[in-house]
Scaffold this active site. Structure first.
Site, PDB file in Angstrom:
ATOM      1  NE  ARG A  36      76.887 -52.415  75.036  1.00 45.94           N
ATOM      2  CZ  ARG A  36      75.748 -51.915  74.610  1.00 45.94           C
ATOM      3  NH1 ARG A  36      75.742 -50.931  73.749  1.00 45.94           N
ATOM      4  NH2 ARG A  36      74.606 -52.411  75.022  1.00 45.94           N
ATOM      5  CG  ASP A 136      69.981 -48.301  63.537  1.00 46.08           C
ATOM      6  OD1 ASP A 136      68.970 -48.539  64.206  1.00 46.08           O
ATOM      7  OD2 ASP A 136      71.108 -48.107  64.076  1.00 46.08           O
TER       8      ASP A 136
HETATM    9  C1  LIG Z   1      66.641 -49.972  71.122  1.00 47.52           C
HETATM   10  S1  LIG Z   1      66.840 -49.889  69.369  1.00 47.52           S
HETATM   11  C2  LIG Z   1      65.142 -49.685  68.857  1.00 47.52           C
HETATM   12  C3  LIG Z   1      64.824 -50.523  67.649  1.00 47.52           C
HETATM   13  C4  LIG Z   1      63.381 -50.434  67.156  1.00 47.52           C
HETATM   14  N1  LIG Z   1      63.047 -49.086  66.735  1.00 47.52           N
HETATM   15  C5  LIG Z   1      62.410 -50.911  68.215  1.00 47.52           C
HETATM   16  O1  LIG Z   1      61.702 -50.079  68.802  1.00 47.52           O
HETATM   17  O2  LIG Z   1      62.348 -52.116  68.478  1.00 47.52           O
HETATM   18  C6  LIG Z   1      67.532 -48.258  69.159  1.00 47.52           C
HETATM   19  C7  LIG Z   1      68.205 -48.067  67.796  1.00 47.52           C
HETATM   20  O3  LIG Z   1      68.476 -46.677  67.602  1.00 47.52           O
HETATM   21  C8  LIG Z   1      69.690 -46.566  66.886  1.00 47.52           C
HETATM   22  N2  LIG Z   1      70.270 -45.206  67.063  1.00 47.52           N
HETATM   23  C9  LIG Z   1      70.892 -44.689  68.156  1.00 47.52           C
HETATM   24  N3  LIG Z   1      71.319 -43.447  67.909  1.00 47.52           N
HETATM   25  C10 LIG Z   1      70.944 -43.157  66.632  1.00 47.52           C
HETATM   26  C11 LIG Z   1      71.116 -42.009  65.786  1.00 47.52           C
HETATM   27  N4  LIG Z   1      71.753 -40.914  66.198  1.00 47.52           N
HETATM   28  N5  LIG Z   1      70.623 -42.071  64.527  1.00 47.52           N
HETATM   29  C12 LIG Z   1      69.988 -43.182  64.089  1.00 47.52           C
HETATM   30  N6  LIG Z   1      69.802 -44.287  64.831  1.00 47.52           N
HETATM   31  C13 LIG Z   1      70.288 -44.284  66.089  1.00 47.52           C
HETATM   32  C14 LIG Z   1      70.549 -47.675  67.471  1.00 47.52           C
HETATM   33  O4  LIG Z   1      71.615 -48.023  66.617  1.00 47.52           O
HETATM   34  C15 LIG Z   1      69.525 -48.799  67.677  1.00 47.52           C
HETATM   35  O5  LIG Z   1      69.511 -49.692  66.591  1.00 47.52           O
END
Ligand SMILES: C[S@@+](CC[C@H](N)C(=O)[O-])C[C@H]1O[C@@H](n2cnc3c(N)ncnc32)[C@H](O)[C@@H]1O
Length: 263
Positions: A36, A136
């Site tokens: 990435r 997010d």
């Molecule tokens: C795998 S996705 C899950 C999306 C959705 N909640 C679902 O369950 O389908 C994880 C998300 O968490 C976000 N994320 C990771 N670290 C984070 C942080 N410190 N604060 C806020 N969001 C975060 C990522 O950018 C990503 O969009």
């Protein structure tokens, strides 16, 4: 490998993303990180990871790209469908009260729009009394969420009826109707931030499939901060692999990865 990627480069990257976003990358993520971030090196015309890390120290905008590159945004409409059945029953009990919902890791928007559709279905109108805050850390994912536009392969799991009722055709894909969009406010919030601009009390908090990227201490700290945001009968929806059994002093299970605050 196009670029030399040392163990020290990987360590520095791990420590930066952990400090900034709480994300704990295991040794097994080395390949993923390389693939990435080497895209970023290429885009910026840099020759080494050392140069990239130096650039990161002085370039605020690159920080965004760095975080965006290292987050995993996988999501789908109505992912873990049983949660939306629970939400439907819960919303019925909240008639006549303000209904605030926070979707705390909303990625590209499928989850908050699924919440909005569930609210429309529950109240049988396109302007149900709910306010959804979707946040997010990933600005790129949030930009997609705000457009509400999805290619056909991303809406395949939705029933024809839902597609017709809540979306309009947009080129090769579908776009959520403006009425649905009006129910959702998008905002960039890093869960590691000391302050979250979230209106309370919350009727429901969705924080699904992001805790798995954090270490146990960070998870605990977040759960401690989540609990007071929920009203006494508010619900916390966790991801399928996220058990809160170790935090039973904070949250009580209601079955199927749904929790309520412990009294
Ligand atoms: C795998 S996705 C899950 C999306 C959705 N909640 C679902 O369950 O389908 C994880 C998300 O968490 C976000 N994320 C990771 N670290 C984070 C942080 N410190 N604060 C806020 N969001 C975060 C990522 O950018 C990503 O969009």
């Amino acid at each position: 490998m196009d670029y030399h990627f040392t163990a020290e480069d990987f360590q520095r990257i791990r420590s930066l993303i952990h400090r900034h976003a709480g994300i704990a990358l295991s040794e097994a993520k080395r390949e993923m990180v390389y693939s990435r971030l080497s895209r970023r090196l290429r885009a910026l015309g840099l020759a080494t990871f050392g140069e990239y890390l130096a650039r990161l120290e002085r370039d605020r905008d690159e920080w965004d790209a760095f975080v965006n590159a290292l987050t995993t945004n996988f999501t789908t409409f109505f992912r873990e469908a049983h949660h939306f059945d629970v939400l439907r029953r819960h919303l019925r009990t909240r008639q006549g009260r303000p209904i605030r919902i926070w979707c705390a890791a909303a990625a590209t928007g499928e989850e908050p729009y699924s919440i909005a559709i569930t609210a429309c279905e529950t109240f049988e109108r396109l302007d149900p009394p709910v306010e959804i805050l979707a946040s997010d850390i990933d600005s790129h994912a949030l930009a997609i969420a705000a457009t509400g536009r999805y290619d056909n392969d991303r809406t395949r799991s939705l029933s024809t009826e839902r597609k017709q009722r809540y979306f309009v055709a947009d080129g090769e894909g579908l776009r959520v109707r403006d009425e649905l969009k009006r129910l959702v406010r998008f905002r960039r919030i890093n869960l590691m931030d000391a302050h979250w601009p979230v209106p309370t009390p919350l009727a429901a908090l969705f924080c699904r499939n992001v805790m798995i990227y954090f270490d146990k201490a960070t998870q605990r700290r977040l759960l401690e901060r989540f609990r007071p945001l929920l009203g006494a009968d508010g619900l916390y929806f966790a991801g399928h692999a996220e058990s809160l059994l170790h935090a039973s002093d904070l949250f009580q299970p209601l079955g199927h990865t749904v929790y309520r605050p412990a009294p």
